[in-house]
Design an enzyme around this catalytic site. Structure first.
Site, short mmCIF file in Angstrom:
data_model
loop_
_atom_site.label_atom_id
_atom_site.label_comp_id
_atom_site.label_asym_id
_atom_site.label_seq_id
_atom_site.Cartn_x
_atom_site.Cartn_y
_atom_site.Cartn_z
N GLU A 124 0.82 -1.22 0.00
CA GLU A 124 0.00 0.00 0.00
C GLU A 124 0.85 1.26 0.00
OE1 GLU A 124 -2.45 -1.31 3.53
OE2 GLU A 124 -4.01 -0.47 2.24
N TYR A 158 -18.67 25.46 -1.61
CA TYR A 158 -18.28 24.05 -1.63
C TYR A 158 -17.18 23.77 -2.65
CZ TYR A 158 -21.83 23.89 -5.38
OH TYR A 158 -22.59 24.12 -6.50
N GLU A 187 -8.03 6.71 9.98
CA GLU A 187 -8.34 7.61 11.10
C GLU A 187 -7.52 8.89 11.04
OE1 GLU A 187 -7.77 4.36 11.36
OE2 GLU A 187 -9.08 3.44 12.86
N LYS A 246 -12.51 3.03 2.08
CA LYS A 246 -11.50 2.37 1.25
C LYS A 246 -12.22 1.25 0.49
CE LYS A 246 -7.12 1.60 2.52
NZ LYS A 246 -5.95 1.22 3.37
N1 LIG Z 1 -8.77 0.84 12.14
C1 LIG Z 1 -8.04 0.58 11.03
N2 LIG Z 1 -7.76 -0.70 10.70
C2 LIG Z 1 -7.03 -0.97 9.58
C3 LIG Z 1 -6.57 0.07 8.75
C4 LIG Z 1 -6.88 1.42 9.11
O1 LIG Z 1 -6.52 2.38 8.41
N3 LIG Z 1 -7.60 1.62 10.26
N4 LIG Z 1 -5.85 -0.22 7.62
C5 LIG Z 1 -5.61 -1.50 7.27
C6 LIG Z 1 -4.93 -1.85 5.99
O2 LIG Z 1 -4.21 -0.73 5.46
C7 LIG Z 1 -6.04 -2.30 5.02
O3 LIG Z 1 -6.80 -1.18 4.63
C8 LIG Z 1 -5.43 -2.93 3.77
O4 LIG Z 1 -5.59 -4.31 3.85
C9 LIG Z 1 -6.06 -2.66 8.08
N5 LIG Z 1 -6.76 -2.25 9.27
#
Ligand SMILES: Nc1nc2c(c(=O)[nH]1)N=C([C@H](O)[C@@H](O)CO)CN2
Length: 119
Positions: free
Chosen positions: A21, A53, A73, A98
């Site tokens: 990523e 906007y 977050e 996502k």
């Molecule tokens: N609370 C979260 N959990 C996870 C995140 C995140 O950004 N916040 N990100 C991931 C990995 O990047 C996922 O998006 C790719 O497999 C996993 N858990």
């Protein structure tokens, strides 16, 4: 309370905790709601009295497309702070998605609210 919204904003960015990523951009989708009293804008039909906007979109686009956060977050919190501080928005709600990252057709991410809702 009146709301100005921007929905289904898509940006291809670096975001995530895994090595792959950090090398490959992914699409995130933002839905944004912002409290804004539209009374004066409507009375005078003048953008100077409105929460523009397009200005919000342009600022968020520029920030998000240059971001490289690990967590959703982190990014959503930074977006909220920009809107609250630079556009004097008292309350907002942001959903960061996502889409597809956990498999075809999946939606995953975070929804936050910040500030105090006006009457
Ligand atoms: N609370 C979260 N959990 C996870 C995140 C995140 O950004 N916040 N990100 C991931 C990995 O990047 C996922 O998006 C790719 O497999 C996993 N858990």
């Amino acid at each position: 309370m009146d709301i100005i919204f921007l929905n289904n904003l898509k940006f291809d960015i670096i975001i995530g905790i895994f090595d792959w990523e950090r090398e490959n951009k992914q699409t995130i989708i933002l839905d944004i709601e912002m409290a804004s009293d539209i009374t004066l804008a409507a009375k005078y039909d003048d953008i100077q009295h409105a929460l523009d906007y397009k200005a919000v979109y342009d600022r968020i686009k520029g920030f998000v497309e240059n971001s490289q956060c690990y967590l959703v977050e982190t990014l959503v919190t930074e977006i909220a702070a920009i809107i609250q501080n630079e556009f004097r928005v008292a309350w907002l709600k942001i959903k960061l998605n996502k889409q597809g990252i956990l498999g075809p057709g999946t939606d995953v991410g975070v929804i936050i609210e910040r500030g105090v809702k006006p009457a």
